[in-house]
Design a protein around this motif. Structure first.
Motif, PDB file in Angstrom:
ATOM      1  N   VAL A 278     -40.438 -16.179 -56.127  1.00  0.00           N
ATOM      2  CA  VAL A 278     -41.584 -15.680 -55.373  1.00  0.00           C
ATOM      3  C   VAL A 278     -41.324 -14.268 -54.866  1.00  0.00           C
ATOM      4  CG1 VAL A 278     -42.974 -16.035 -53.296  1.00  0.00           C
ATOM      5  CG2 VAL A 278     -42.371 -17.985 -54.735  1.00  0.00           C
ATOM      6  N   SER A 279     -40.084 -14.001 -54.428  1.00  0.00           N
ATOM      7  CA  SER A 279     -39.779 -12.674 -53.876  1.00  0.00           C
ATOM      8  C   SER A 279     -39.981 -11.579 -54.916  1.00  0.00           C
ATOM      9  CB  SER A 279     -38.341 -12.636 -53.355  1.00  0.00           C
ATOM     10  OG  SER A 279     -37.429 -12.897 -54.402  1.00  0.00           O
ATOM     11  N   ILE A 280     -39.605 -11.845 -56.160  1.00  0.00           N
ATOM     12  CA  ILE A 280     -39.777 -10.832 -57.209  1.00  0.00           C
ATOM     13  C   ILE A 280     -41.250 -10.702 -57.590  1.00  0.00           C
ATOM     14  CG2 ILE A 280     -39.337 -10.402 -59.654  1.00  0.00           C
ATOM     15  CD1 ILE A 280     -36.482 -11.047 -59.236  1.00  0.00           C
ATOM     16  N   ILE A 281     -41.972 -11.825 -57.570  1.00  0.00           N
ATOM     17  CA  ILE A 281     -43.410 -11.755 -57.851  1.00  0.00           C
ATOM     18  C   ILE A 281     -44.086 -10.834 -56.842  1.00  0.00           C
ATOM     19  CG2 ILE A 281     -45.569 -13.063 -57.936  1.00  0.00           C
ATOM     20  CD1 ILE A 281     -43.937 -15.463 -58.935  1.00  0.00           C
ATOM     21  N   LYS A 282     -43.744 -10.998 -55.572  1.00  0.00           N
ATOM     22  CA  LYS A 282     -44.389 -10.201 -54.519  1.00  0.00           C
ATOM     23  C   LYS A 282     -43.941  -8.745 -54.539  1.00  0.00           C
ATOM     24  CE  LYS A 282     -45.221 -13.967 -51.210  1.00  0.00           C
ATOM     25  NZ  LYS A 282     -44.903 -14.490 -49.853  1.00  0.00           N
ATOM     26  N   TRP A 318     -55.196  -9.325 -58.246  1.00  0.00           N
ATOM     27  CA  TRP A 318     -53.903  -8.680 -58.042  1.00  0.00           C
ATOM     28  C   TRP A 318     -53.876  -7.767 -56.823  1.00  0.00           C
ATOM     29  CZ3 TRP A 318     -49.992 -10.658 -60.580  1.00  0.00           C
ATOM     30  CH2 TRP A 318     -50.239 -11.345 -61.770  1.00  0.00           C
ATOM     31  N   SER A 319     -55.035  -7.585 -56.192  1.00  0.00           N
ATOM     32  CA  SER A 319     -55.037  -6.800 -54.954  1.00  0.00           C
ATOM     33  C   SER A 319     -54.506  -7.623 -53.783  1.00  0.00           C
ATOM     34  CB  SER A 319     -56.452  -6.312 -54.639  1.00  0.00           C
ATOM     35  OG  SER A 319     -57.315  -7.422 -54.398  1.00  0.00           O
ATOM     36  N   SER A 320     -54.367  -8.930 -53.989  1.00  0.00           N
ATOM     37  CA  SER A 320     -53.802  -9.812 -52.965  1.00  0.00           C
ATOM     38  C   SER A 320     -52.452 -10.327 -53.466  1.00  0.00           C
ATOM     39  CB  SER A 320     -54.749 -10.979 -52.707  1.00  0.00           C
ATOM     40  OG  SER A 320     -54.824 -11.812 -53.861  1.00  0.00           O
ATOM     41  N   GLU A 321     -51.888 -11.282 -52.743  1.00  0.00           N
ATOM     42  CA  GLU A 321     -50.617 -11.878 -53.148  1.00  0.00           C
ATOM     43  C   GLU A 321     -50.817 -13.303 -53.664  1.00  0.00           C
ATOM     44  OE1 GLU A 321     -47.771 -11.568 -49.990  1.00  0.00           O
ATOM     45  OE2 GLU A 321     -47.387  -9.441 -50.385  1.00  0.00           O
ATOM     46  N   LYS A 322     -52.021 -13.589 -54.157  1.00  0.00           N
ATOM     47  CA  LYS A 322     -52.308 -14.937 -54.633  1.00  0.00           C
ATOM     48  C   LYS A 322     -51.477 -15.314 -55.859  1.00  0.00           C
ATOM     49  CE  LYS A 322     -57.033 -15.161 -52.820  1.00  0.00           C
ATOM     50  NZ  LYS A 322     -58.480 -15.314 -53.160  1.00  0.00           N
ATOM     51  N   ALA A 323     -51.004 -14.307 -56.603  1.00  0.00           N
ATOM     52  CA  ALA A 323     -50.211 -14.602 -57.798  1.00  0.00           C
ATOM     53  C   ALA A 323     -48.930 -15.345 -57.444  1.00  0.00           C
ATOM     54  CB  ALA A 323     -49.873 -13.308 -58.535  1.00  0.00           C
ATOM     55  N   ALA A 324     -48.451 -15.188 -56.195  1.00  0.00           N
ATOM     56  CA  ALA A 324     -47.232 -15.873 -55.779  1.00  0.00           C
ATOM     57  C   ALA A 324     -47.419 -17.384 -55.702  1.00  0.00           C
ATOM     58  CB  ALA A 324     -46.759 -15.329 -54.422  1.00  0.00           C
ATOM     59  N   ASN A 325     -48.679 -17.856 -55.741  1.00  0.00           N
ATOM     60  CA  ASN A 325     -48.939 -19.292 -55.717  1.00  0.00           C
ATOM     61  C   ASN A 325     -48.813 -19.930 -57.096  1.00  0.00           C
ATOM     62  OD1 ASN A 325     -49.545 -19.105 -52.956  1.00  0.00           O
ATOM     63  ND2 ASN A 325     -51.690 -18.599 -53.393  1.00  0.00           N
ATOM     64  N   GLY A 499     -30.532  -8.204 -61.401  1.00  0.00           N
ATOM     65  CA  GLY A 499     -31.083  -7.132 -62.187  1.00  0.00           C
ATOM     66  C   GLY A 499     -32.370  -7.517 -62.871  1.00  0.00           C
ATOM     67  N   GLY A 500     -33.242  -8.218 -62.161  1.00  0.00           N
ATOM     68  CA  GLY A 500     -34.468  -8.688 -62.778  1.00  0.00           C
ATOM     69  C   GLY A 500     -34.324 -10.060 -63.387  1.00  0.00           C
ATOM     70  N   ALA A 501     -33.136 -10.650 -63.249  1.00  0.00           N
ATOM     71  CA  ALA A 501     -32.917 -11.986 -63.807  1.00  0.00           C
ATOM     72  C   ALA A 501     -32.543 -12.914 -62.678  1.00  0.00           C
ATOM     73  CB  ALA A 501     -31.819 -11.934 -64.844  1.00  0.00           C
ATOM     74  N   ALA A 502     -33.444 -13.743 -62.254  1.00  0.00           N
ATOM     75  CA  ALA A 502     -33.220 -14.547 -61.069  1.00  0.00           C
ATOM     76  C   ALA A 502     -33.268 -16.014 -61.382  1.00  0.00           C
ATOM     77  CB  ALA A 502     -34.258 -14.205 -60.008  1.00  0.00           C
ATOM     78  N   SER A 503     -33.074 -16.782 -60.338  1.00  0.00           N
ATOM     79  CA  SER A 503     -33.058 -18.225 -60.478  1.00  0.00           C
ATOM     80  C   SER A 503     -34.462 -18.779 -60.417  1.00  0.00           C
ATOM     81  CB  SER A 503     -32.224 -18.812 -59.348  1.00  0.00           C
ATOM     82  OG  SER A 503     -32.846 -18.517 -58.124  1.00  0.00           O
ATOM     83  N   ARG A 504     -34.542 -20.110 -60.419  1.00  0.00           N
ATOM     84  CA  ARG A 504     -35.849 -20.757 -60.332  1.00  0.00           C
ATOM     85  C   ARG A 504     -36.510 -20.402 -59.011  1.00  0.00           C
ATOM     86  NH1 ARG A 504     -31.897 -24.369 -61.386  1.00  0.00           N
ATOM     87  NH2 ARG A 504     -31.750 -25.226 -63.466  1.00  0.00           N
ATOM     88  N   SER A 505     -37.833 -20.329 -59.044  1.00  0.00           N
ATOM     89  CA  SER A 505     -38.546 -19.923 -57.843  1.00  0.00           C
ATOM     90  C   SER A 505     -38.483 -20.987 -56.760  1.00  0.00           C
ATOM     91  CB  SER A 505     -40.003 -19.627 -58.195  1.00  0.00           C
ATOM     92  OG  SER A 505     -40.610 -20.764 -58.771  1.00  0.00           O
ATOM     93  N   ASP A 506     -38.195 -22.221 -57.110  1.00  0.00           N
ATOM     94  CA  ASP A 506     -38.142 -23.268 -56.094  1.00  0.00           C
ATOM     95  C   ASP A 506     -36.721 -23.530 -55.624  1.00  0.00           C
ATOM     96  OD1 ASP A 506     -37.175 -24.301 -58.398  1.00  0.00           O
ATOM     97  OD2 ASP A 506     -38.315 -26.169 -58.325  1.00  0.00           O
ATOM     98  N   ALA A 507     -35.795 -22.647 -55.967  1.00  0.00           N
ATOM     99  CA  ALA A 507     -34.396 -22.835 -55.568  1.00  0.00           C
ATOM    100  C   ALA A 507     -33.925 -21.679 -54.720  1.00  0.00           C
ATOM    101  CB  ALA A 507     -33.500 -22.955 -56.802  1.00  0.00           C
ATOM    102  N   ALA A 508     -34.803 -21.188 -53.864  1.00  0.00           N
ATOM    103  CA  ALA A 508     -34.437 -20.056 -53.030  1.00  0.00           C
ATOM    104  C   ALA A 508     -33.359 -20.443 -52.043  1.00  0.00           C
ATOM    105  CB  ALA A 508     -35.668 -19.540 -52.277  1.00  0.00           C
TER     106      ALA A 508
END
Length: 551
Positions: A278-282, A318-325, A499-508
C-alpha cells in the motif's frame, strides 16, 4: 540476335531470382568478424531500379512471395537480444570464516576489551588525510602506519622498521583492508587512510554495540545457515562452519533500513509475481498514474478487485488514493521488480532476498539503495545451494541444478519450490565483530545506531564513521567504559520493499518501538526486555524479542 530489351529483362530477372537475391543480400554470420571489402568490389543496388515497379513480364517470372529490398534490409538488421549482459559485481572477501557463528558473541566481547586497552593506552596516531603511497614507495608517515598495524595484529611486532611500503608491509596492509571490507590492493589511499584514522575508542564502541545486539538471540545455526550482515552488504551461505559462498548484496537505504530478523527459508519462488504494498501504491504508483496513465500497462501491473477480478485503470479515480484499496500485482517476467527468483522467509518485518532486473548496483562498493529487502547478485546460484537435497522437477532421483532452474524460469510461469528442510537465515547488524582466528572486523555504521549522539549519516564510505556534530553545551561524551545501547533507531520499513521490489501488501511490518537502555555493567549495556507485544526495532533483538512467523 536478341534485342537489347530482351537482354535487359533477362539480366534483371536473374538478379531478382531467389539465389541472386540471397547472394547479394546475405548477412555476415553473427560470430564472424566483418571482412574488409574494397569499395570498387562492393555490390551496389540502383535505388531507382529497386523502387521501380515490375513489368508484367517480370511479375510472371519472379516467384510469388519473394522479398523486396526493404524486407531484406529489415531481416539483415541485427535483432535486439533478450540475453542479459554479463553480471559485474564488486569484489568480496574469499575468507571461509563466517561473519556470524555461535562463538561470535563471546569473541566480540573479548575483542572489545582488547580495544578498550588500546584506547586507554592512547590508541594510534592519525595519518595525513590526503596520504597516498604506492607499494615500494617511501614516506615519513610509514613508521606510524607500521606501529598501527602492529598494534592491531596485522604486522608482526619484530618486523624491521623503515619508511618504505615494502613487501611485508603490503601484506599487512592487505590484511587490514580485508578486515575493513576494502579492496585488498596493498595501496595506501583515501579509503584506507580514512579507516586507519578511526580512533580506537570508536572501534571499541562498534565491538561493544555489536555484541549488545546479539544479546537474547535464539538463532538456530544448524549445519547449514545463511547470514546477511547489513553493514557489509553481503550474503554468506555457511555449511558446517565454513562459508561456501559469499555474495554481493544491496541492502536498505538509511531511511529505509533493512531490519534485524531471525527466520527460516521455506521456499524458493521462480518467476515470482510482485504484489505492491500500500505504501508504494500511495507514494509512487498514484503520482505516476496521474502523470502517465499508461504506466501500469507498460510495467505489466494488473489491478485486481474483490474475488481477483481485473479492474480497468481508467475506472479508477487517480486524483484520490482509492487505488490503495485494490490489489496491484506485477506479472512474472524478466522485468519483474523481484527479478526471476525470490527466496521466501516468513517474518513479521516482511522482508526477504530476491533477484532484480537492475543489476548495476552490484558493481558498487557502497550498496545501500533498497527499500528494505535484500537483493542478491548471482541469486540463482544461492537458490541452487538452498535446493540441494530437494527433489528435482522430474520427481524422485532428479535434482535442482543450474539447467533445471533455468529451464523452469524459461517457462515464465511461477513455480514455488518448498524446501524439505527449512534453512535458518538471519539479517544482522555487525559494525564490529571478532572471528575465532583472533581478528577484528569493522564496517561503517550506516544506520547511525552504534552511538546515541551520532546523527543519522548519509551513506558512508568505509572509515567515515563516528559523530559528525559537536557535543551540545552541558553534555559530555559517554566514556568507552560506559558503552550504551543506541537510543535512536531507524524506523522499520513497513513494506519490506527493495528498490521497487517489496513484499506482499498484507504483510506490512509493525511500527517501530523506542528501545530502552538498560543498566550499564562492565562496558556493556544489557537491553531491557520489552513487553511481548512490542515490535523489535532494527539493529536490536531484546531478550524477549518477538518471534518471527514460521509457516
Amino acid at each position: 540476335m536478341l534485342s537489347r530489351h530482351t537482354l535487359f529483362v533477362t539480366a534483371l530477372c536473374a538478379s531478382l531470382s531467389p539465389l541472386g537475391l540471397a547472394a547479394r543480400a546475405e548477412p555476415a554470420p553473427v560470430d564472424a568478424a566483418p571482412k574488409a571489402t574494397p569499395k570498387a568490389d562492393a555490390p551496389r543496388i540502383d535505388p531507382q531500379a529497386a523502387a521501380a515497379p515490375a513489368t508484367p513480364a517480370i511479375q510472371a517470372i519472379v516467384p510469388a512471395g519473394t522479398p523486396n529490398a526493404e524486407t531484406l534490409a529489415k531481416e539483415a538488421a541485427p535483432k535486439k537480444s533478450r540475453e542479459l549482459p554479463p553480471l559485474v559485481v564488486a569484489r568480496v572477501s574469499s575468507d571461509p570464516v563466517p561473519t556470524l557463528s555461535p562463538a561470535t558473541f563471546l569473541d566480540t566481547l573479548k575483542m572489545a576489551d582488547r580495544y578498550q586497552a588500546l584506547a586507554d593506552a592512547g590508541g594510534w596516531a592519525s595519518l595525513p588525510p590526503g596520504l597516498v603511497v604506492k607499494p615500494g614507495a617511501r614516506d615519513p608517515a610509514i613508521p606510524a602506519l607500521r606501529k598501527h598495524l602492529a598494534l592491531v595484529g596485522d604486522l608482526a611486532a619484530d618486523t624491521p622498521v623503515s619508511d618504505a611500503l615494502d613487501a611485508p608491509l603490503v601484506v599487512a596492509l592487505k590484511s587490514f583492508q580485508a578486515r575493513h571490507g576494502l579492496p585488498e590492493t596493498g595501496f595506501l589511499g583515501r579509503q584506507t587512510v580514512a579507516a586507519l584514522n578511526v580512533p580506537a575508542a570508536t572501534r571499541q564502541r562498534q565491538l561493544a554495540a555489536s555484541a549488545a545486539r546479539q544479546i537474547g538471540s535464539n538463532f538456530a545455526y544448524g549445519d547449514r545457515y545463511v547470514v546477511v550482515n547489513i553493514p557489509s552488504a553481503t550474503v554468506e551461505a555457511v555449511d558446517h562452519g565454513v562459508v561456501v559462498r559469499r555474495y554481493v548484496a544491496v541492502v536498505g537505504k538509511p531511511d529505509k533500513a533493512t531490519p534485524r530478523i531471525e527466520a527460516r527459508i521455506t521456499d524458493v519462488n521462480l518467476n515470482p509475481t510482485w504484489t505492491l504494498p500500500v505504501s508504494i501504491i500511495k507514494k509512487e504508483i498514484i503520482p505516476k498514474m496521474r502523470k502517465d496513465p499508461g504506466y501500469l500497462a507498460r510495467e505489466r501491473i494488473r489491478i485486481l478487485g474483490p474475488g481477483g477480478t481485473q479492474v480497468d485503470p481508467t475506472a479508477i479515480d487517480w486524483s484520490s488514493e482509492k487505488a490503495a484499496n485494490y490489489t496491484l500485482r506485477q506479472d512474472s517476467g524478466l522485468d519483474n521488480s523481484l527479478g526471476q527468483v525470490r527466496i521466501d522467509m516468513p517474518n513479521k518485518q516482511a522482508v526477504y532476498m530476491h533477484d532484480t532486473p537492475s543489476k548495476s548496483l552490484f558493481a558498487r562498493e557502497v550498496r545501500f539503495h533498497s527499500h528494505g529487502c535484500v537483493r542478491v547478485a548471482q541469486v540463482k546460484e544461492l537458490a541452487g545451494w538452498l535446493l540441494e537435497g530437494t527433489p528435482g522437477p522430474n520427481g524422485a532421483g532428479s535434482t535442482w541444478g543450474p539447467i533445471e532452474i533455468e529451464t523452469s524460469i524459461a517457462t515464465n510461469e511461477r513455480l514455488d519450490i518448498k524446501l524439505p528442510k527449512q534453512i535458518p537465515v538471519t539479517f544482522v547488524y555487525l559494525t564490529g565483530y571478532a572471528t575465532p582466528d583472533g581478528r577484528a572486523h569493522f564496517r561503517d555504521d550506516i544506520y547511525g545506531i552504534d552511538s546515541p549522539i551520532a546523527p543519522m549519516p548519509e551513506v558512508a564510505t568505509t572509515g567515515a564513521i563516528g559523530p559528525k556534530a559537536a557535543v551540545p553545551p552541558g553534555k559530555t561524551l559517554p566514556t568507552t567504559q560506559k558503552t550504551v545501547l543506541p537510543q535512536k533507531t531507524v524506523p522499520l520499513e513497513k513494506t519490506g520493499a527493495s528498490g521497487g521490489a517489496a513484499s506482499r501488501s498484507d504483510a506490512a511490518g509493525p511500527a517501530p518501538a523506542k528501545p530502552r537502555a538498560g543498566k550499564v555493567e562492565a562496558g556493556l549495556a544489557a537491553p531491557a526486555a520489552p513487553p511481548s507485544d512490542v515490535p523489535v526495532p532494527p539493529g536490536l533483538i531484546p531478550i524477549r524479542a518477538a518471534r518471527p512467523v514460521m509457516n
